[in-house]
Motif scaffolding. Structure first.
Motif, PDB file in Angstrom:
ATOM      1  N   TYR A   1       1.373   8.292  -3.956  1.00  0.00           N
ATOM      2  CA  TYR A   1       0.638   7.890  -5.164  1.00  0.00           C
ATOM      3  C   TYR A   1       1.177   8.685  -6.349  1.00  0.00           C
ATOM      4  O   TYR A   1       1.122   9.904  -6.375  1.00  0.00           O
ATOM      5  CB  TYR A   1      -0.856   8.199  -4.984  1.00  0.00           C
ATOM      6  CG  TYR A   1      -1.737   7.317  -5.841  1.00  0.00           C
ATOM      7  CD1 TYR A   1      -2.649   6.441  -5.291  1.00  0.00           C
ATOM      8  CD2 TYR A   1      -1.624   7.337  -7.244  1.00  0.00           C
ATOM      9  CE1 TYR A   1      -3.434   5.618  -6.074  1.00  0.00           C
ATOM     10  CE2 TYR A   1      -2.409   6.511  -8.034  1.00  0.00           C
ATOM     11  CZ  TYR A   1      -3.305   5.664  -7.435  1.00  0.00           C
ATOM     12  OH  TYR A   1      -4.081   4.840  -8.219  1.00  0.00           O
TER      13      TYR A   1
ATOM     14  N   THR B   1       0.810  -1.218   0.000  1.00  0.00           N
ATOM     15  CA  THR B   1       0.000   0.000   0.000  1.00  0.00           C
ATOM     16  C   THR B   1       0.848   1.277   0.000  1.00  0.00           C
ATOM     17  O   THR B   1       0.315   2.368  -0.132  1.00  0.00           O
ATOM     18  CB  THR B   1      -0.904   0.043   1.238  1.00  0.00           C
ATOM     19  OG1 THR B   1      -0.071  -0.150   2.379  1.00  0.00           O
ATOM     20  CG2 THR B   1      -1.979  -1.029   1.188  1.00  0.00           C
ATOM     21  N   PHE B   2       2.163   1.149   0.160  1.00  0.00           N
ATOM     22  CA  PHE B   2       2.971   2.368   0.296  1.00  0.00           C
ATOM     23  C   PHE B   2       3.109   3.131  -1.021  1.00  0.00           C
ATOM     24  O   PHE B   2       2.825   4.333  -1.083  1.00  0.00           O
ATOM     25  CB  PHE B   2       4.355   2.046   0.892  1.00  0.00           C
ATOM     26  CG  PHE B   2       5.215   3.268   1.049  1.00  0.00           C
ATOM     27  CD1 PHE B   2       4.826   4.303   1.883  1.00  0.00           C
ATOM     28  CD2 PHE B   2       6.404   3.398   0.341  1.00  0.00           C
ATOM     29  CE1 PHE B   2       5.597   5.454   2.014  1.00  0.00           C
ATOM     30  CE2 PHE B   2       7.182   4.546   0.462  1.00  0.00           C
ATOM     31  CZ  PHE B   2       6.771   5.573   1.295  1.00  0.00           C
TER      32      PHE B   2
ATOM     33  N   ILE C   1      -1.386  10.668   2.541  1.00  0.00           N
ATOM     34  CA  ILE C   1      -1.050  10.435   1.127  1.00  0.00           C
ATOM     35  C   ILE C   1      -0.360  11.654   0.520  1.00  0.00           C
ATOM     36  O   ILE C   1      -0.800  12.783   0.707  1.00  0.00           O
ATOM     37  CB  ILE C   1      -2.321  10.043   0.311  1.00  0.00           C
ATOM     38  CG1 ILE C   1      -1.982   9.880  -1.176  1.00  0.00           C
ATOM     39  CG2 ILE C   1      -3.463  11.004   0.476  1.00  0.00           C
ATOM     40  CD1 ILE C   1      -3.100   9.225  -1.997  1.00  0.00           C
TER      41      ILE C   1
ATOM     42  N   LYS D   1       2.147   7.636   4.832  1.00  0.00           N
ATOM     43  CA  LYS D   1       1.501   6.317   4.726  1.00  0.00           C
ATOM     44  C   LYS D   1       1.401   5.847   3.283  1.00  0.00           C
ATOM     45  O   LYS D   1       1.392   4.663   3.029  1.00  0.00           O
ATOM     46  CB  LYS D   1       0.105   6.374   5.361  1.00  0.00           C
ATOM     47  CG  LYS D   1       0.197   6.602   6.863  1.00  0.00           C
ATOM     48  CD  LYS D   1      -1.175   6.586   7.501  1.00  0.00           C
ATOM     49  CE  LYS D   1      -1.083   7.148   8.918  1.00  0.00           C
ATOM     50  NZ  LYS D   1      -2.321   7.773   9.336  1.00  0.00           N
ATOM     51  N   LYS D   2       1.319   6.789   2.373  1.00  0.00           N
ATOM     52  CA  LYS D   2       1.187   6.377   0.974  1.00  0.00           C
ATOM     53  C   LYS D   2       1.754   7.447   0.043  1.00  0.00           C
ATOM     54  O   LYS D   2       1.614   8.644   0.309  1.00  0.00           O
ATOM     55  CB  LYS D   2      -0.297   6.170   0.650  1.00  0.00           C
ATOM     56  CG  LYS D   2      -0.544   5.610  -0.744  1.00  0.00           C
ATOM     57  CD  LYS D   2      -2.028   5.555  -1.098  1.00  0.00           C
ATOM     58  CE  LYS D   2      -2.853   4.605  -0.281  1.00  0.00           C
ATOM     59  NZ  LYS D   2      -2.398   3.227  -0.361  1.00  0.00           N
TER      60      LYS D   2
ATOM     61  N   GLN E   1       1.783   3.539  -4.815  1.00  0.00           N
ATOM     62  CA  GLN E   1       0.745   3.140  -5.770  1.00  0.00           C
ATOM     63  C   GLN E   1       0.833   4.020  -6.993  1.00  0.00           C
ATOM     64  O   GLN E   1       1.314   5.153  -6.886  1.00  0.00           O
ATOM     65  CB  GLN E   1      -0.632   3.263  -5.115  1.00  0.00           C
ATOM     66  CG  GLN E   1      -0.948   2.016  -4.304  1.00  0.00           C
ATOM     67  CD  GLN E   1      -2.337   2.036  -3.741  1.00  0.00           C
ATOM     68  OE1 GLN E   1      -2.771   3.017  -3.167  1.00  0.00           O
ATOM     69  NE2 GLN E   1      -3.056   0.949  -3.901  1.00  0.00           N
TER      70      GLN E   1
END
Ligand code: MSP
Length: 511
Positions: free
Chosen positions: A286, A177-178, A255, A283-284, A180
């Motif tokens: 994208y 999930t890190f 994000i 956390k992410k 994307q």
């Protein structure tokens, strides 16, 4: 529940381009969605003001860098107003608050023994503000992104020990999930597997930057400085901000939404810097794709740059939003085609959603005394109800995984299916016989209710159209009741008054 979302901090070499509008619109839509689901959203955007690129831009204009930055920063702020962007933090990296944070952060990283002096040699792209590969060492080699000749640099710089974090970064990026989307994650895994090299975090030939506290003539490398903008944005104290305060106020980001070209900085360099400073990693990350125009890369030298100001004044913000969010899959490259754009807006918004609303409201007004049908005469046909429930479920699933195009498409499918239902049931034929009134009441109620749900689901994507649909149904969005509850079937009040219909969206003309 807090939710921190960031756009990249845009370079102030020029006013916003379509790429920056694209990222910001996506973030805005996600931020609106999260707020509607009850999250306490911190939506950060801002500008990246230091470095050689900006220093040179100001020099070419014959003005001081700060003056130039003030001017372009104001243009960014005005743009975000014009596009109805709902950010609540706008960070400027030339602010004093930010400088404080950068210096505190540097001291933490230094304490971790992650800084040393070394010699940096290499080919540099001023457009990217990044060292690049130049396989033949050719002085005419161009950066593939900016098409500008690379410059040779050879100077004493401070270095950050990125190599020390090899295994931690490997662990982090393994997490599905890190990074994307998936394809981007693979690119980064591949890059990291080749072995991380330390990178330089100071410059000696750039005066337009934050000076390194203990070393004369060194300013921080613009990326080391800019990434920290995400942290300084969260601190509230203008005079004495601190990292701890930013941590208390919401760090880490949930994000970072960015373009694919700057993924390494966000998914590799930045987390390593944060680990070194004993801070949590985002956390992410994208990475979205690049926009082209009529199949061609956009560029000043090609003379085909699409000016977002022109798009805005010609077509309006919601038409552009719909095209960019619905027609482009987040994470993949997208193409702006004028004909396709006009067709999509006319088909989806004017013909499918707009007409559905207008014709149903007109029928209801005509047959039911300017009102939503009463429930006394309802028969029971729950086809649309079931379809709408499924739509809402799918919509949430897609939005939660940032599949904005799919979320937009399920709304459209609900509108398409509602139109089909209407055509199939033919209430205009049924109404000719009085005994059919219960069926007609049911059909019209179902269609109006389904249209209300279409409108509500549009709220994070097309807020203006959404509220026009509400008004047309004689409703006002009820801020007291949760949005999710309002999505329940059957909330449209029987016998409420329907105002005279107006087109909620204008059709566009081809150029
Ligand atoms: N200043 C850095 C970011 C620092 S973040 C701490 C930067 N700025 S930028 O203004 O050059 O780019 C901003 C964003 O625009 C990047 O995410 C980049 O990927 C994006 N785009 C630039 N051209 C683009 C397209 N043609 N299409 C879509 N986005 C593109 O990089």
């Amino acid at each position: 529940m807090s939710f921190v979302i960031t756009t990249p901090l845009y370079y102030v070499n020029d006013k916003p381009h379509l790429g920056s509008i694209y990222t910001t619109l996506i973030c805005d839509s996600i931020a609106r969605y999260k707020r509607l689901t009850g999250a306490d959203v911190i939506f950060i955007t801002g500008v990246d003001e230091h470095g050689l690129k900006i220093q040179r831009t100001a020099k070419n204009k014959g003005v001081e860098p700060q003056f130039h930055c003030d001017e372009i920063s104001d243009i960014f702020k005005q743009n975000w107003k014009d596009w109805d962007i709902t950010h609540n933090k706008f960070v400027r990296t030339s602010s004093q608050k930010h400088e404080y944070i950068v210096k505190e952060f540097y001291n933490r990283v230094k304490k971790s023994d992650d800084i040393y002096m070394g010699v940096q040699k290499g080919w540099y792209c001023v457009g990217c503000e990044e060292f690049k590969d130049n396989p033949d060492n050719s002085p005419t080699h161009k950066c593939p992104i900016h098409q500008k000749t690379l410059e040779w640099k050879n100077e004493e710089n401070l270095f950050f020990k990125l190599s020390k974090y090899q295994s931690q970064i490997e662990e982090l990026i393994k997490e599905p999930t890190f990074i994307q989307p998936k394809e981007r994650r693979n690119e980064i895994i591949n890059f990291v597997s080749k072995g991380l090299k330390d990178f330089s975090i100071s410059r000696t030939n750039v005066s337009w930057g934050i000076s390194v506290p203990d070393i004369d003539n060194h300013t921080f490398y613009v990326w080391f400085d800019a990434l920290l903008g995400y942290v300084s944005a969260i601190s509230l104290d203008m005079n004495q901000p601190s990292l701890d305060e930013s941590i208390d106020n919401g760090w880490p980001a949930d994000i970072h939404l960015i373009g694919k070209d700057i993924l390494r900085f966000h998914a590799v360099y930045w987390p390593a810097m944060l680990i070194s400073a004993d801070m949590k990693v985002p956390k992410k990350v994208y990475g979205h794709g690049f926009l082209t125009r009529e199949g061609q890369k956009m560029g000043k030298s090609l003379g085909n740059v699409l000016d977002p100001d022109i798009l805005l004044s010609k077509y309006g913000k919601e038409a552009v939003r719909w095209y960019l969010l619905k027609d482009i899959t987040l994470g993949q490259d997208g193409d702006f085609q004028n004909k396709r754009f006009v067709d999509i807006i006319n088909n989806d918004l004017a013909n499918t959603i707009g007409n559905l609303l207008n014709r149903t409201s007109s029928m209801s007004r005509k047959w039911f005394n300017n009102r939503v049908p009463s429930n006394e005469m309802l028969s029971k046909d729950n086809t649309l109800e079931l379809y709408a429930k499924k739509t809402v479920e799918n919509y949430f699933r897609h939005f939660n995984s940032y599949e904005l195009d799919l979320a937009a498409n399920v709304i459209l499918s609900l509108a398409i299916n509602t139109n089909l239902y209407l055509n199939e049931k033919q209430p205009w034929t049924l109404i000719k016989d009085e005994k059919n009134i219960p069926f007609v009441s049911n059909i019209i109620y179902n269609v109006l209710e389904s249209t209300r749900i279409v409108g509500l689901l549009l709220l994070p994507i097309l807020p203006n159209l959404s509220s026009k649909i509400d008004q047309q149904l004689g409703l006002l969005y009820n801020e007291k009741e949760s949005w999710e509850n309002q999505l329940d079937w059957g909330k449209l009040i029987h016998e409420s008054i329907l105002p005279a219909p107006n087109p909620v969206i204008e059709k566009l003309e081809y150029e």
